[in-house]
Every structure is written in C-alpha cells, then in structure tokens.
Design a protein around this motif. Sequence first.
Motif, PDB file in Angstrom:
ATOM      1  N   SER A 335      29.921  49.640  27.186  1.00 60.20           N
ATOM      2  CA  SER A 335      30.552  49.363  28.877  1.00 60.20           C
ATOM      3  C   SER A 335      30.627  48.342  29.362  1.00 60.20           C
ATOM      4  CB  SER A 335      28.901  49.919  29.718  1.00 60.20           C
ATOM      5  OG  SER A 335      28.601  51.424  29.136  1.00 60.20           O
ATOM      6  N   HIS A 336      31.559  47.387  29.237  1.00 58.10           N
ATOM      7  CA  HIS A 336      32.203  46.512  29.188  1.00 58.10           C
ATOM      8  C   HIS A 336      33.809  46.284  29.717  1.00 58.10           C
ATOM      9  CE1 HIS A 336      30.975  42.368  29.911  1.00 58.10           C
ATOM     10  NE2 HIS A 336      31.949  41.361  29.673  1.00 58.10           N
ATOM     11  N   PRO A 337      34.191  45.474  30.759  1.00 58.27           N
ATOM     12  CA  PRO A 337      35.707  45.472  31.138  1.00 58.27           C
ATOM     13  C   PRO A 337      36.201  45.353  29.807  1.00 58.27           C
ATOM     14  CG  PRO A 337      34.247  44.687  32.645  1.00 58.27           C
ATOM     15  CD  PRO A 337      32.920  44.308  31.166  1.00 58.27           C
ATOM     16  N   PRO A 338      37.039  45.977  29.066  1.00 52.77           N
ATOM     17  CA  PRO A 338      37.874  45.329  27.968  1.00 52.77           C
ATOM     18  C   PRO A 338      38.708  43.590  28.193  1.00 52.77           C
ATOM     19  CG  PRO A 338      39.491  47.063  29.147  1.00 52.77           C
ATOM     20  CD  PRO A 338      37.856  46.912  29.790  1.00 52.77           C
ATOM     21  N   PRO A 339      38.599  43.088  26.090  1.00 57.04           N
ATOM     22  CA  PRO A 339      39.031  42.144  26.737  1.00 57.04           C
ATOM     23  C   PRO A 339      40.809  42.593  26.374  1.00 57.04           C
ATOM     24  CG  PRO A 339      38.501  42.723  24.226  1.00 57.04           C
ATOM     25  CD  PRO A 339      38.128  43.484  25.829  1.00 57.04           C
ATOM     26  N   LEU A 340      41.670  40.989  26.871  1.00 55.60           N
ATOM     27  CA  LEU A 340      43.099  40.654  27.111  1.00 55.60           C
ATOM     28  C   LEU A 340      43.421  40.136  26.208  1.00 55.60           C
ATOM     29  CD1 LEU A 340      45.542  41.137  29.266  1.00 55.60           C
ATOM     30  CD2 LEU A 340      45.093  39.489  30.507  1.00 55.60           C
ATOM     31  N   ILE A 341      44.872  40.663  25.489  1.00 53.39           N
ATOM     32  CA  ILE A 341      45.538  39.363  24.413  1.00 53.39           C
ATOM     33  C   ILE A 341      46.624  39.213  25.665  1.00 53.39           C
ATOM     34  CG2 ILE A 341      47.519  40.367  22.529  1.00 53.39           C
ATOM     35  CD1 ILE A 341      44.595  40.686  21.170  1.00 53.39           C
ATOM     36  N   VAL A 342      47.576  38.536  25.186  1.00 53.57           N
ATOM     37  CA  VAL A 342      47.937  37.970  25.785  1.00 53.57           C
ATOM     38  C   VAL A 342      49.768  36.543  25.181  1.00 53.57           C
ATOM     39  CG1 VAL A 342      49.046  35.924  27.869  1.00 53.57           C
ATOM     40  CG2 VAL A 342      47.068  37.056  28.449  1.00 53.57           C
ATOM     41  N   LEU A 386      35.000  38.605  37.214  1.00 53.53           N
ATOM     42  CA  LEU A 386      36.371  37.455  36.960  1.00 53.53           C
ATOM     43  C   LEU A 386      37.537  39.233  38.101  1.00 53.53           C
ATOM     44  CD1 LEU A 386      37.561  35.967  36.428  1.00 53.53           C
ATOM     45  CD2 LEU A 386      37.807  36.524  34.937  1.00 53.53           C
ATOM     46  N   THR A 387      37.092  40.450  37.887  1.00 51.85           N
ATOM     47  CA  THR A 387      38.409  41.055  37.914  1.00 51.85           C
ATOM     48  C   THR A 387      37.976  42.165  39.125  1.00 51.85           C
ATOM     49  OG1 THR A 387      37.624  42.634  36.128  1.00 51.85           O
ATOM     50  CG2 THR A 387      39.341  41.387  36.291  1.00 51.85           C
ATOM     51  N   GLU A 388      36.197  42.191  39.790  1.00 49.48           N
ATOM     52  CA  GLU A 388      36.307  43.408  40.586  1.00 49.48           C
ATOM     53  C   GLU A 388      35.942  42.482  42.047  1.00 49.48           C
ATOM     54  OE1 GLU A 388      33.236  45.697  39.598  1.00 49.48           O
ATOM     55  OE2 GLU A 388      34.898  45.977  37.135  1.00 49.48           O
ATOM     56  N   SER A 389      36.152  41.272  42.398  1.00 50.79           N
ATOM     57  CA  SER A 389      35.431  40.403  43.603  1.00 50.79           C
ATOM     58  C   SER A 389      36.121  41.641  44.895  1.00 50.79           C
ATOM     59  CB  SER A 389      36.365  38.929  43.964  1.00 50.79           C
ATOM     60  OG  SER A 389      37.716  39.166  43.409  1.00 50.79           O
ATOM     61  N   ARG A 390      37.294  41.966  44.628  1.00 49.97           N
ATOM     62  CA  ARG A 390      37.772  42.469  45.351  1.00 49.97           C
ATOM     63  C   ARG A 390      38.099  44.364  46.100  1.00 49.97           C
ATOM     64  NH1 ARG A 390      44.202  40.269  46.857  1.00 49.97           N
ATOM     65  NH2 ARG A 390      43.203  37.991  46.614  1.00 49.97           N
ATOM     66  N   ARG A 391      36.857  44.134  44.429  1.00 51.46           N
ATOM     67  CA  ARG A 391      36.312  46.314  44.686  1.00 51.46           C
ATOM     68  C   ARG A 391      36.971  46.976  44.294  1.00 51.46           C
ATOM     69  NH1 ARG A 391      33.154  46.405  50.893  1.00 51.46           N
ATOM     70  NH2 ARG A 391      31.524  44.735  49.975  1.00 51.46           N
ATOM     71  N   ASP A 392      38.616  46.737  43.641  1.00 53.61           N
ATOM     72  CA  ASP A 392      39.196  47.187  42.761  1.00 53.61           C
ATOM     73  C   ASP A 392      39.814  46.671  41.080  1.00 53.61           C
ATOM     74  OD1 ASP A 392      41.130  48.712  41.790  1.00 53.61           O
ATOM     75  OD2 ASP A 392      42.288  49.102  44.385  1.00 53.61           O
ATOM     76  N   PRO A 393      38.843  47.641  40.264  1.00 55.49           N
ATOM     77  CA  PRO A 393      38.919  46.830  38.728  1.00 55.49           C
ATOM     78  C   PRO A 393      40.178  47.217  38.326  1.00 55.49           C
ATOM     79  CG  PRO A 393      37.544  49.153  39.514  1.00 55.49           C
ATOM     80  CD  PRO A 393      37.735  48.648  40.161  1.00 55.49           C
ATOM     81  N   GLU A 395      43.174  47.318  40.635  1.00 50.73           N
ATOM     82  CA  GLU A 395      44.274  45.965  41.079  1.00 50.73           C
ATOM     83  C   GLU A 395      43.902  44.454  40.043  1.00 50.73           C
ATOM     84  OE1 GLU A 395      45.236  42.800  44.486  1.00 50.73           O
ATOM     85  OE2 GLU A 395      43.127  43.210  42.788  1.00 50.73           O
ATOM     86  N   GLY A 396      42.217  44.286  40.107  1.00 48.90           N
ATOM     87  CA  GLY A 396      42.230  43.221  39.229  1.00 48.90           C
ATOM     88  C   GLY A 396      42.387  42.353  38.230  1.00 48.90           C
ATOM     89  N   GLU A 397      42.586  43.970  37.033  1.00 52.65           N
ATOM     90  CA  GLU A 397      43.177  43.780  35.820  1.00 52.65           C
ATOM     91  C   GLU A 397      44.799  43.425  35.377  1.00 52.65           C
ATOM     92  OE1 GLU A 397      42.569  47.133  33.425  1.00 52.65           O
ATOM     93  OE2 GLU A 397      40.598  46.872  33.823  1.00 52.65           O
ATOM     94  N   ALA A 398      44.804  44.034  37.243  1.00 52.08           N
ATOM     95  CA  ALA A 398      47.099  43.892  36.771  1.00 52.08           C
ATOM     96  C   ALA A 398      46.897  42.774  37.370  1.00 52.08           C
ATOM     97  CB  ALA A 398      47.346  44.819  37.751  1.00 52.08           C
ATOM     98  N   ARG A 399      46.527  41.643  38.549  1.00 51.49           N
ATOM     99  CA  ARG A 399      46.434  41.135  38.581  1.00 51.49           C
ATOM    100  C   ARG A 399      45.481  39.716  37.926  1.00 51.49           C
ATOM    101  NH1 ARG A 399      42.636  39.217  42.646  1.00 51.49           N
ATOM    102  NH2 ARG A 399      43.850  37.296  43.347  1.00 51.49           N
ATOM    103  N   LEU A 400      44.349  40.085  36.551  1.00 52.48           N
ATOM    104  CA  LEU A 400      44.564  38.868  35.366  1.00 52.48           C
ATOM    105  C   LEU A 400      45.962  39.189  34.552  1.00 52.48           C
ATOM    106  CD1 LEU A 400      42.346  37.729  33.799  1.00 52.48           C
ATOM    107  CD2 LEU A 400      41.745  40.205  33.114  1.00 52.48           C
ATOM    108  N   LYS A 401      46.323  40.266  34.384  1.00 53.50           N
ATOM    109  CA  LYS A 401      47.150  40.307  33.292  1.00 53.50           C
ATOM    110  C   LYS A 401      48.251  39.286  34.146  1.00 53.50           C
ATOM    111  CE  LYS A 401      47.155  44.901  31.046  1.00 53.50           C
ATOM    112  NZ  LYS A 401      47.669  46.190  31.418  1.00 53.50           N
ATOM    113  N   ARG A 422      42.012  32.078  40.631  1.00 46.84           N
ATOM    114  CA  ARG A 422      43.451  33.039  41.362  1.00 46.84           C
ATOM    115  C   ARG A 422      42.708  33.953  41.573  1.00 46.84           C
ATOM    116  NH1 ARG A 422      49.505  31.195  38.558  1.00 46.84           N
ATOM    117  NH2 ARG A 422      49.033  28.741  38.350  1.00 46.84           N
ATOM    118  N   LEU A 423      42.067  34.586  41.195  1.00 47.75           N
ATOM    119  CA  LEU A 423      41.794  35.764  40.844  1.00 47.75           C
ATOM    120  C   LEU A 423      40.130  36.032  42.243  1.00 47.75           C
ATOM    121  CD1 LEU A 423      40.950  36.806  36.931  1.00 47.75           C
ATOM    122  CD2 LEU A 423      42.778  37.696  39.295  1.00 47.75           C
TER     123      LEU A 423
END
Length: 467
Positions: A335-342, A386-393, A395-401, A422-423
Amino acid sequence: MSHAAREERSMMPRYDGGHSVIPHGTTHRTLSCLRDTLMQLTEELRLPADLRARLLHSVSAVAAAELDAGRQVSLQVAAEPAADGGPPQLVFHLHTPFAPRAPALAGLPLPAERLGGELTIWRVPSQPAAAASGGLCAQSAIPVQAEGSARPASVVEQLEQELRAARERADRLAAEHERLSRELSETNSGVLALYVQLEERDEQLRSAHGRVLRELEDALRPPPVQVAGLEMAVHYAPADPHAPTGGDLYDWFELPDGTIHITVVDALGHGVTSTRGALDVTHAVRTLALEGHPLGSIVARTDEILLPLDQELMSTVLLARIDPADGRVAVANGSHPPPLIVRTDGGTALIEARGRGIGYPLAGSEDVLHERLLPGDLLVLYTDGLTESRRDPIEGEARLKACAAELRHHPIEEIPGALAARLHTRILHADDTVALAVRRTDSGPAPRRGHPDQADRRTHPDQGESP
C-alpha cells in the motif's frame, strides 16, 4: 438679623456656666447656617481637623439638596456608651423629614448609615480632650464650655487647621507613594533579573532538548550505507517542526550476501505513537530480512507478527533489494507509493508493485517487481508526504518525475532535500516526509551470480527473468 437666622441661633446649645451639658438639637433652613453650627460643634468636641473636614463635607453633601429645595433639616448629636466600657461614641443625626426620597450615601468622605428613609447618622469616636475641657453626657454630645477655657476657634482658624491636616495627609501620601515606587522599582528589578534567569534556563533546556532530539533522530534514522557501487542520501521533515518524530521511518542495511536492503514505512498518525508503530515495523522487517525470508513474504509475515500485539497499527511498507555489483533491483510493496527510477538520459518510470500494508485486510505484497540500475541511474523512494502536499497524488507523481529528472546529475546529498523543496512550494496538506535517493556509480564490486532475491523468483516463477 433675619427671622431664619434668629430661629436657628436660638436653637444653638446653651451652657449653664458649669460642667453640665444641655442636649443639642437644631433645625436649619440654609446650608451656611448648618455648616457654621457643625463647625462650632466639631471644634468644641475637639475632633481632629481631618475627621472634622470629612464630617462637614459629608453632612453638607447629604443636606444640600434638601436645603436648596427650601426644605428644612435638623441636626442632633448624642453620645452612645461604648459596649466595652470605653469612652462614649459620638453620633451625629441628620433628619430630612420632607425628602421625597432617601438621600444617596455612596462616595461620602465619611461613611454614613441610614435609619429608615429620613435619618442619616455618622459615628465618630469621642476625643479625650473634649471630656477634659467640659465633659460628655451619655444623653447628649455637647461639651459645656468651662469658665476660663479657651474660646472656640474662628472660622479662619478652623480652615487653617483643616488645611494643615490636609497638607500633612498629602505629605504622608507622597511619602507612601515614594516608598511604594521604590519598592516597585526594586520588585521590577528582581522580576527582570528573574526573567533573564528564566530565559537563560529556557535556552539551556531548548539546547538540551535539541541535543536529545538529534540523538533520537540519529538512533531512528540510520546514516546511508557505505558500499562500493552505490551512493545514498536521505531527507526527513516532520509535519510539526516542534515534534521531530513521526510515523515516517526508513531503514537500510547490508545483507550477508552483499545486497542492500531498504525499508520505507509510513505508520498512520503523527508523533510518538506513530513513531512506535513505525519502529515496530522496521525492526520486524530487519529481523525477517536478516533471517533470510523471501522479499515477497516479509510484508505478510510482519503483519502476522505485529497485529496480535497492536490491533490499532496500520502502516504502509515499501521494500527494495539492490545488488551494488550489477544494479539489479527487486521491489515488494504494501500500500505504499511506488519508487521512481530516473535514467541517465532523463527517462522516468514507476515500479508499481501491488500489495496491502500492515493492518490492512489480506496484508502482503502480491508480487515482486525487478528492475536494473545502470551506472548513473537514480532510484527515489519516498512517503506520500512528498507527493501529496497538494492533495493530488497523480499530480504529485508527475511533478516528482519532472523534478527528479532535472536534479538527476546533482550531488546525491542534495537531491532528496531539493526534491522536497520543489514539491513543497505550496502545502495544502502537511504530512511527515521521507525522501531517499540511491544512485549507481561506475565503480562497484564484481558481479555475483544469481539475483539479489532469488528466493522471490522461486516464489513467483511467473515473473520471469529481470532485465
């Protein structure tokens, strides 16, 4: 001489030439005659100037309205025996028989009593000098002027006495005011010194509190693992800066086979209670991982261990295994937010393993996903703060990427904090935040045969070989 003046003067007390007392009782139609009579009485009774002035002003204040309206008043003086056998008490009676309402007595210089609606009385102590000069009678209060005694003071002399008494009283008040001001100044100096001491003590306590919290943070949040082939960094920020512990924790350590295990936990709630729950989860996961349990089974096994001990515990869990030799990554999720590979070229991808967290129905990771980090690739693990400070996960994941792609070549120790900055430019929902960054470097240990989580590949044969 007017008729009124003759009538009032005829009713003044008369003396028999000896030491006996004739009772006093006069009727007055003008305020000036009432004041003259009262001044003479108080002088003959040897009342102190201050008391005399207070009595005169009080009687005049009560009688003024009646006399101004043309209604007469009467003044009587009597002596009451003291209950303790001491000197008699003088009682001044002012009778206002025609007053339409009872006179107001509040604020008088000398307090008065009201008997019925027409009679106002003042009680004053008798003076020994009056008794010595002429004597007092229990049925009256007018001393007889003895032969050869000093004449009564004139109006001017009485006013001078009252003025002198008022001046002495003002001097006493000024001296008292100076004393109180001096004491207040000394008290203020003491309070100021105490305030300075309290500020210093408070600063010492804050410093000690900060040291304890930093030590607690160091104990709860281990430093990055130093291993060839990988560089790591972390950023943590509590939702409440005054309570730097919360439910977002992480753990990373090296397993006996040389792989790196990473755990990210987000326990429900804030503060010490959630910290305790998160610690329970990280400790249980560490124990199971070191015992060699397959990565895909650890979330479910942790739930089985902890739920009987804490029925209220709810926590998301993200598990990752990284082989620093070849960059292979295995991920299990609850149930955790997925990790991101860059990737080094700026490409991004989420590793979206499915599963349910601790305390959730059917807790456990449904699958284990595999990826590979090439030299220069970045792996970002985080909590939802990190990603839900604006209550939209989403949108938060897109900004994180986007932000992670821009920061991918920055020094590793700067990346987690820069992502959070930044987030979090606009925070609608404050929450604890953890951000971890892991980057594969060019140099690393020699590749090992097998996968960092071979047991999971055996447990999930349908996943196939990782890339």
